[in-house]
Design an enzyme around this catalytic site. Sequence first.
Site, mmCIF file in Angstrom:
data_model
loop_
_atom_site.group_PDB
_atom_site.id
_atom_site.type_symbol
_atom_site.label_atom_id
_atom_site.label_comp_id
_atom_site.label_asym_id
_atom_site.label_seq_id
_atom_site.Cartn_x
_atom_site.Cartn_y
_atom_site.Cartn_z
ATOM 1 C CB CYS A 2 -15.191 3.171 -1.240
ATOM 2 S SG CYS A 2 -15.320 2.353 0.345
ATOM 3 N NE ARG A 27 -11.176 6.097 -4.415
ATOM 4 C CZ ARG A 27 -11.034 7.390 -4.152
ATOM 5 N NH1 ARG A 27 -10.275 8.136 -4.946
ATOM 6 N NH2 ARG A 27 -11.634 7.952 -3.128
ATOM 7 C CD1 TRP A 74 -10.318 -1.268 2.108
ATOM 8 C CD2 TRP A 74 -11.195 -0.120 3.808
ATOM 9 N NE1 TRP A 74 -9.444 -1.359 3.164
ATOM 10 C CE2 TRP A 74 -9.955 -0.658 4.223
ATOM 11 C CE3 TRP A 74 -11.933 0.642 4.719
ATOM 12 C CZ2 TRP A 74 -9.439 -0.465 5.499
ATOM 13 C CZ3 TRP A 74 -11.425 0.835 5.994
ATOM 14 C CH2 TRP A 74 -10.188 0.284 6.378
ATOM 15 C CG ASN A 99 -17.022 5.961 -1.957
ATOM 16 O OD1 ASN A 99 -17.405 4.809 -2.100
ATOM 17 N ND2 ASN A 99 -16.314 6.599 -2.868
ATOM 18 N N GLY A 100 -17.838 6.430 2.512
ATOM 19 C CA GLY A 100 -17.865 7.188 3.749
ATOM 20 C C GLY A 100 -18.559 6.439 4.869
ATOM 21 C CD GLU A 481 7.476 5.325 3.642
ATOM 22 O OE1 GLU A 481 7.009 5.098 2.517
ATOM 23 O OE2 GLU A 481 6.751 5.551 4.638
ATOM 24 C CE LYS A 485 5.782 3.002 0.839
ATOM 25 N NZ LYS A 485 4.984 3.307 2.024
ATOM 26 C CD GLU A 488 2.129 0.695 3.230
ATOM 27 O OE1 GLU A 488 1.165 1.473 3.283
ATOM 28 O OE2 GLU A 488 3.178 0.957 2.604
ATOM 29 C CG HIS A 504 17.208 2.264 25.681
ATOM 30 N ND1 HIS A 504 17.606 2.404 26.988
ATOM 31 C CD2 HIS A 504 18.036 3.061 24.947
ATOM 32 C CE1 HIS A 504 18.611 3.260 27.062
ATOM 33 N NE2 HIS A 504 18.902 3.662 25.829
ATOM 34 C CE LYS A 603 -1.813 5.975 -3.568
ATOM 35 N NZ LYS A 603 -0.420 5.694 -3.199
#
Length: 608
Positions: A2, A27, A74, A99-100, A481, A485, A488, A504, A603
Amino acid sequence: MCGIVAASSKRDVVPILTEGLRRLEYRGYDSCGIAIVDESKLKRTRTVKRVNALIEQTKIENLSGLTGIAHTRWATHGAPEICNTHPHFSHNMMAVVHNGIIENYEEIREELIEKGYEFLSQTDTEVIVHLVHSLYEGDLLKAVEKAVQRLRGAYAIALTCIKEPNRVVATKKAAPLVAALGEGENFVASDPIALAGVTDKFIYLEDGDVVDVTPEKVVIWHKEGEEYKTIERPVSIIHEFSSEISLGNYNHYMQKEIFEQPRAIADTLEGVQGITGAIFGFEAPEMFKRLKRVLIIACGTSYYAGMIGKYWIESIAKVPVDVEIASEYRYRESVPDLDTLVLTISQSGETADTLAALRHAQDLGMDMTMTICNVATSAMVKETKAHYITRAGVEIGVASTKAFTTQLAALYLLALAICKEKGRLTPEREEQAIRELRHLPKSMDVVLKQEPEIKTWAELFADKNNALFLGRGAHYPIALEGALKLKEISYIHAEGYPAGELKHGPLALVDGNMPVVTVAPNDELIEKLKSNMQEVRARKGVLFVFSDADSNIEPSDGIHVIKLPENYGDLSPILHVLPLQLLAYHTALVRGTDVDKPRNLAKSVTVE
């Protein structure tokens, strides 16, 4: 997560607010809106589209005014629909952006409904504006001060009111918020970058601050005992944003930030002439001598950095390390160890779960605390005894790149510094490490020049729905990672595994339609890894191998190979992540996704 921009000025603030929202797009958000006090009326424009669409709406509606608040949302409570988009109103008299998360919003909502307040959204935010309205007696500041005593959770809030048309009142708790100073105008924002080019004077607010903003002044109030009193906070001058938010010759911020990594690493290591605990703060040397364990707490990409840090600290400093996902650590019963260094890793220094986990560890009596962070003014830096500030610069692409590699550089330094303070680092090893770190940016530049080869692989990935990433040792987190990526930004389902785990379970997924990306440095595990690769080929899986030049892995039917120019020893993970970033980026381009603003992601995750 946000974004807030608010302004009180003697000129039209709409262009300032909307441009601020544009700068905060990195963000993450799924809707946005703006409210303006215009001739004692509240006017509002909202959209579930991008900020550009909001800007067009403000032009069509001729929206203008001297005071206003704006927001990118968001979604948490309520879907991304117009009714849930900020700003929210109360009786067309008062507006709020937030925000929050307000944890006790249901309780307050029921009380307000009983008083006759009508709720038009499913958000927790709407209770704030109705609560402040219910407490309003002609002074917005006093009403906000009373209201925050009722709110539980994390929040940054900004409100305005038609009865006080030149005023914005804002407050924060466990969410970032700054006040900003101009000439004949003043501002509030969730990130200084929102006001780049408008002002360079910022005040970082503390939890519990209530800031009163008019065109003439900014006054900060903080509760002491039972009363709010004015308090002075230092003014920070920030000049450097303008160049960092320009795309230059790049098509996307993610691409720009991938290629900025050699410079970011060089900046992060600038001034490090020798290895010493003091580079992490004056309390660090004694903590490093005392510690018997290290507990690394982080989320997402930073968590993977911590996993690599574990390999380095254990192998170099010979100190045991635990790595915890912050959201898991804070909610389980753990055994505190007062001789453990608690290390948090965060790009923003405001990550809600990581901050809460840090405070949880402190509450357990673990007083040796440290953070690796990209923002020197963040809450995490202020709440820890030692720190290392990476110098990645502003990272706008949601998918982290340069923040990750600079975290790795800091973690490598940390491993060496602990080793040095414990008397285990020989002068020869220290000299070698410094030499390799100084050469690292040049080696990264060479790897990045392999972008054309990686682009050809992206064409082969673009029509796939799944992918596996394999690595061993310190390169297993690099495989994780790389998978993160890809998923995402391209929305291809991807998973990272230690290569030895292939048989396995994951091997059941391998067939001709499942690309298997393999990180294959020429280290002590290379022969084991080659055996794992043969397991894939035996099931007709297609391998995409990033190897070192001397790994003796050659391309053949079903095996694609890109060779990195050199083996870089302990620092090899930093080099090997670069082609994985580029592979994800170019695959996303081929698939036509929004590279810098992937769906559903933010973000800076400042809510739980």
